[in-house]
Design an enzyme around this catalytic site. Sequence first.
Site, PDB file in Angstrom:
ATOM      1  CB  SER A 114      -0.932   0.017   1.221  1.00  0.00           C
ATOM      2  OG  SER A 114      -0.187   0.076   2.417  1.00  0.00           O
ATOM      3  CE  LYS A 161      -3.055   1.808   4.879  1.00  0.00           C
ATOM      4  NZ  LYS A 161      -2.763   1.248   3.545  1.00  0.00           N
TER       5      LYS A 161
END
Length: 816
Positions: free
Chosen positions: A652, A695
Amino acid sequence: MTSSELPPERLHHGCDPEDFPFSTTEELEEIPLDLGQERARRALHFGIEVEREGFNVFALGPDGIGKHSTVQALLEERARMRPPPPDWVYVYDFDQPRRPRALKLPAGQGARFHKDMDQLIEDLRSALPAAFESEHYKRRTEELEEELKRRQAQAIKALGEEARMHGLMLIETPTGFVFAPMGENEEVLSPEEFNKLPEERQKAIEAAAGELNDRLREVLRQMPLWRKEMLEKVRQLNREIAEVAVNHLILELRQRYLEVPGLPEHLDRIRQDVIDNVPQFIQGETAPSLPLPLAPPDPYSRYRVNLLVSNEELEGAPVVYEDLPNHANLIGRSEYQAQMGTLVTDFTLIRPGALHRANGGYLLLDARKLLLQPYAWDLLKRTLKAGEIRIEPLEKTLSLISTVSLEPEPIPLDLKLVLLGDRLLYYLLCELDPEFADLFKVAADFEERIDRTPEQSRLYARLIGTLARRDGLRPLDREAVMRTIEHSARLAGDGKKLSTELRAIGDLLVEADHWAGAEDVSAIGARHVQRAITERERRLDRLRQQSLEQIERGVVIIDTAGERRGCINGLSVLELGGYAFGRPSRITATCRLGDGEVLDIERETELGGPIHSKGVFILSGFLSARYAASVPLSMSASLVFEQSYGGVEGDSASLAELCALISELSGCPIRQCLAVTGSVNQQGEVQPIGGVNEKIEGFFEVCRRRGLDGSHGVIIPTRNVDHLMLRREVVDAVAAGKFHIHAVDTVDQALELLTGQPAGAADEEGNFPPDTVNGRAQQRLLDFALIRQSFSAGKLLAAGQKEEQKGGNGDGTDGD
């Protein structure tokens, strides 16, 4: 707002109040807890209905999604449609006492037979002594004894009369019988008087005495035989009396259980054993009282019945869940009693296992607990394949002991077994255990997430109401249901999905009910649900707060203002103890002249996982394809997660790493007020990642603590937009223009947002405009290639000159 910036309404997929036409969940009907589990439900129905060997079921899925409750409910529903299975009892085997016999009786008759046999024993305890204490029995035994005495007396008398005829008298002494000479007046002669008799008379008397002694010895030898005959007659009398006392008791039972296979024969054996062992019962009744360890065994104990399994109270087939599936709890065991320092057992101490209790029905086991118990898995497979339950102690199976113990007759096995476990366990068993596929042919795969449609949302509202009723909680009002559904979507990590993790939803409702009770209100509201969510996060966010504190104090370096070349804020997620939170990480890149290698420092130090390393290799392929398709990639680069002291896994961060590399190559600095997450492929397309909500919220919290100034934001993949279920404070900040969330599809879009400069598009020859980010990066790589080429040419020239010098001075002469 730029074209890539997301509006507030796309950051949180809320509920439409029009989809919930009710005030509280009290108005909603209950539904089964298997919402959205159609695939698993069909598989379970199929596995339960197929009455074939090996078609047992493995229900697979993560914990907490209601596998156990769903399977249990389906099994109980099916069990109600089936008749109760037969009862099983163990009885004494008169031929092989170490091998108790197993008898099958119709459901409910096992307990009745057990009670009848206890009553029979009590009847025998009273009937037998009464029969042998009757006047008839006493008179008959006395007659036999008198007959024996009379026979003995007659033999002695006849011998005495014959002795008189020969001048002898038969005298009984304390030591026996003797013959003595007798005078004319029938008095015993003394030795002196006997010696005065004529010699012929003395010889005649002595001869007669010798013959009579022989006759006496013969009579005395006959007396034990006569007593034996008398005792045999007494035994026969005892049998006759016992038959009279026992026959009507046992024949009545025999007639009652005439249709039960094996039971009439067992009652016949009991009858015969009572008749054959009458003295044990008579003596047992009159034996003196002794301490328990010294007392003789109860002769009636072998007539008792060990009721192993009774289905008297069942209205259908049994459904059994065994929480501790070890060896003994599965197949049963023989218990022991301590007597005089030794352990003894008998058939009445045999105890059933889960397989006995579930026989004829359904058994439910947790696969992980089963595999954790020593030898339980092999035992279960062996039992299923054999089709019978054989009670055998584990220590005997492992040959750890060699003592004599019971060997109960095996009981035929007929049940449906359902194992519960996670997917990894199922796939490992499929791969590593060759017998698994033969025994568990049906897999019921449970869903973790279901589609979030208006219809499903309404059903989910009923599910919430059902959970609240099941746990005795207050009803939820409409807003509380909507907030719970939104939280469910957050748990699913997708705004278009709902989580089926019933345990988490049930716990949330319990906590919300507690806070509603603290306010003494009658229904749970949205504020109580939100407080339950907040309080749970507060209980678990110690590490998150410490991480934020380190960033705030500058211990962990994260810039949220200014610009830096080759430096970018990446985003990662940490999950511990069921709690996940996001935090930013500084990623830096350096470039230099080299041979095209992109060095992953995390991988070199063995801190990076294989997926992260794969992402770095993809970056190398992208750089070569975009900027060095026709020239060598003459660059060496290194990438690192700064201040990272643990493992790094996942791809990611590959978008952030690529942008940092291009920034370092092009010399274009990156705005530190932005953070980036997303993976990238070799075509430069941005791919979705997991944990997008955590996040975003992690970087938002860092910026919020430092002060939001309208420049801060996060760049995410466009394909993650549907997954957004951000907290209200983040949405409000975006609405106020203090925070921004951008969605991108390509690396170039991300570069333009990060650098504030155009990324540039390649022409037909693959060249980028020089005043763009890509153009500057391409030019620097071209410069690296030229430098490397000139460096290589210089080395070749120098090498050639050195060879010429060696050739010219080889022999020191010229052609002349």
